[in-house]
Design a protein around this motif. Structure first.
Motif, PDB file in Angstrom:
ATOM      1  N   LEU A   9     -13.077   3.240  -2.465  1.00  0.00           N
ATOM      2  CA  LEU A   9     -11.904   3.062  -1.613  1.00  0.00           C
ATOM      3  C   LEU A   9     -11.643   1.583  -1.358  1.00  0.00           C
ATOM      4  N   TYR A  10     -12.692   0.836  -1.094  1.00  0.00           N
ATOM      5  CA  TYR A  10     -12.516  -0.600  -0.878  1.00  0.00           C
ATOM      6  C   TYR A  10     -12.030  -1.290  -2.150  1.00  0.00           C
ATOM      7  N   TYR A  60       0.809  -1.214   0.000  1.00  0.00           N
ATOM      8  CA  TYR A  60       0.000   0.000   0.000  1.00  0.00           C
ATOM      9  C   TYR A  60       0.849   1.275   0.000  1.00  0.00           C
ATOM     10  N   TYR A  77     -21.562  -0.874   3.245  1.00  0.00           N
ATOM     11  CA  TYR A  77     -21.119   0.470   2.890  1.00  0.00           C
ATOM     12  C   TYR A  77     -21.987   1.529   3.560  1.00  0.00           C
ATOM     13  N   LEU A  99     -16.611  -9.033  -2.104  1.00  0.00           N
ATOM     14  CA  LEU A  99     -17.251  -7.717  -2.084  1.00  0.00           C
ATOM     15  C   LEU A  99     -18.461  -7.740  -1.159  1.00  0.00           C
ATOM     16  N   LEU A 151      -8.300  -0.666  -2.617  1.00  0.00           N
ATOM     17  CA  LEU A 151      -7.519  -1.532  -1.726  1.00  0.00           C
ATOM     18  C   LEU A 151      -7.537  -2.982  -2.209  1.00  0.00           C
ATOM     19  N   LEU A 152      -8.687  -3.419  -2.712  1.00  0.00           N
ATOM     20  CA  LEU A 152      -8.778  -4.776  -3.237  1.00  0.00           C
ATOM     21  C   LEU A 152      -7.897  -4.956  -4.463  1.00  0.00           C
ATOM     22  N   ILE A 164     -20.969   1.942   7.149  1.00  0.00           N
ATOM     23  CA  ILE A 164     -19.724   2.706   7.273  1.00  0.00           C
ATOM     24  C   ILE A 164     -19.984   4.186   7.079  1.00  0.00           C
ATOM     25  N   VAL A 185     -16.988   5.392  -0.551  1.00  0.00           N
ATOM     26  CA  VAL A 185     -16.520   4.314   0.322  1.00  0.00           C
ATOM     27  C   VAL A 185     -16.290   3.037  -0.476  1.00  0.00           C
ATOM     28  N   ARG A 186     -17.194   2.729  -1.382  1.00  0.00           N
ATOM     29  CA  ARG A 186     -17.048   1.516  -2.179  1.00  0.00           C
ATOM     30  C   ARG A 186     -15.817   1.581  -3.076  1.00  0.00           C
ATOM     31  N   TYR A 231     -20.501  -4.420  -6.713  1.00  0.00           N
ATOM     32  CA  TYR A 231     -19.422  -4.215  -7.662  1.00  0.00           C
ATOM     33  C   TYR A 231     -19.975  -3.430  -8.842  1.00  0.00           C
TER      34      TYR A 231
END
Length: 409
Positions: free
Chosen positions: A104-105, A68, A222, A216, A108-109, A225, A101-102, A251
């Motif tokens: 960002l995930y 990262y 989401y 996912l 990272l994925l 969060i 938020v989605r 997704y």
């Protein structure tokens, strides 16, 4: 008289307007990468070997943080400038579709999957008995370009285009667009990580064809969060895009995974997605043309089995709504209750709508009502609403259409 003066917005004003149009997460990534580069430039930090992506350090020393940190550091001004200029359109489009938020995930994925592919390929190449490539294990890669290549694959699949233009010079098939860019960048630029960009492309295709669907979370995660107190200050910002829940599978919708569920990898959709990549013979199929005057999805006339299942479902939904209305303190009028009772009793007796009240034989009245219901359902209206509207209009088709149109407006 005063002359006509044409004024234009200054450069700072245009830059401010351009920056305000970039969504929250995309602008945050651009800001963080830019600040990190300029801080490293000011303090004279050039020890990128401590933060870069190095397969040997990850495998032997288990320095997972490099996965990262490597995407946030850049080696030169042109490096960070080109990467951020490419991120703005790609990230903005995906963030507006997916939410902040989605996205960002997903980033990272993609970073994690890029690293896994990178390490696996480097290990296979280094321990290849025929011709080993040990230098791939010691490669030190930094930059956001691996994520960008994944985004290019996802955006290309999302657009559904058959061909894409490479720098406005020539068109290539959409499936090979990312690979062509990989070759072009490798030829035009020096000191470019071929394996890092290639792994980004592989991660993009894996995401597009549903291999990561089981990783996912759903929309509720989401939303939880976003409603937490930790993100309250971010959510209140006008550039922050909330996950609206339109894509419940978690997704981004593509032309190949639009109708697959979030557990497509485990439920057999993997073979269907992979088979769609193979060349197939074109088969011309006639599809009904949808009229814009009648929104909604039409149903095929004559499908008795499907209509019976839909009738039972609409009947149960109507009764549930009637019970909810009675329990919530909003009683319905007697005519509506009587109509619903007639519909329910008529179905239990083997017909859809009773017409004994108008003096028509029951069988003929049921057939006439069925024809009206089918006509209205084929126009795109919900069957339950059609039945209630016909009952309220005393079987008048035109009045029922007016009632249904007023409900939709």
């Amino acid at each position: 008289m005063r002359p006509h003066i044409v004024t234009e917005a200054s450069v700072p004003t245009r830059l401010s307007q351009w920056w305000e149009n970039i969504p929250f997460l995309t602008s945050t990534v651009v800001f963080v990468c830019g600040i990190i580069y300029f801080v490293c430039l000011l303090v004279g930090y050039d020890s990128f070997g401590e933060v870069c992506f190095s397969p040997s350090d990850i495998v032997s020393r288990f320095q997972v943080y490099r996965i990262y940190t490597s995407i946030l550091f850049h080696g030169s001004l042109l490096h960070v400038l080109f990467n951020m200029m490419a991120l703005v359109p790609l990230g903005s489009e995906m963030e507006r579709i997916m939410g902040s938020v989605r996205l960002l995930y997903v980033i990272l994925l993609l970073a994690t999957s890029n690293a896994i592919f990178h390490v696996l390929i480097a290990l296979l190449a280094a321990h290849n008995p025929i011709n080993s490539y040990e230098y791939l294990m010691n490669e030190c890669a930094i930059g956001f370009s691996g994520i960008l290549f994944s985004m290019i694959v996802i955006e290309t699949s999302l657009s559904g285009a058959q061909s894409r233009s490479v720098f406005g010079l020539f068109n290539v098939p959409a499936k090979w667009y990312a690979f062509i860019l990989l070759v072009v960048f490798q030829l035009l630029m020096s000191n470019v990580s071929l394996l890092g960009h290639l792994c980004g492309i592989l991660s993009g295709f894996a995401y597009t064809y549903g291999l990561f669907n089981f990783l996912l979370p759903g929309t509720s995660v989401y939303s939880a969060i976003e409603t937490s107190s930790l993100l309250s200050s971010c959510v209140r910002r006008p550039k922050f895009i909330v996950c609206t829940g339109g894509n419940s599978s978690g997704y981004i919708p593509t032309h190949s995974s639009e109708n697959s569920s979030s557990s497509g990898f485990l439920s057999g959709n993997l073979w269907r997605n992979l088979s769609s990549m193979m060349p197939q013979r074109e088969v011309s199929t006639q599809q009904p043309v949808q009229d814009n005057r009648f929104p909604g999805r039409g149903r095929t006339l004559g499908s008795d089995h499907g209509q019976q299942a839909s009738a039972l479902s609409s009947d149960s939904n109507l009764q549930a709504r009637l019970l909810d209305d009675n329990n919530s303190g909003h009683p319905l009028d007697s005519s509506t209750l009587g109509t619903a009772q007639q519909i329910s009793d008529g179905r239990q007796a083997g017909s859809n709508v009773t017409t004994a009240a108008v003096g028509v034989p029951q069988h003929q009245g049921a057939v006439a009502s069925d024809e009206k219901i089918k006509k209205l359902v084929s126009m795109g209206f919900d069957r339950t609403q059609v039945e209630v509207a016909l009952a309220a209009a005393d079987g008048d088709l035109n009045v029922a259409v007016e009632i249904l149109m007023s409900q939709q407006s």
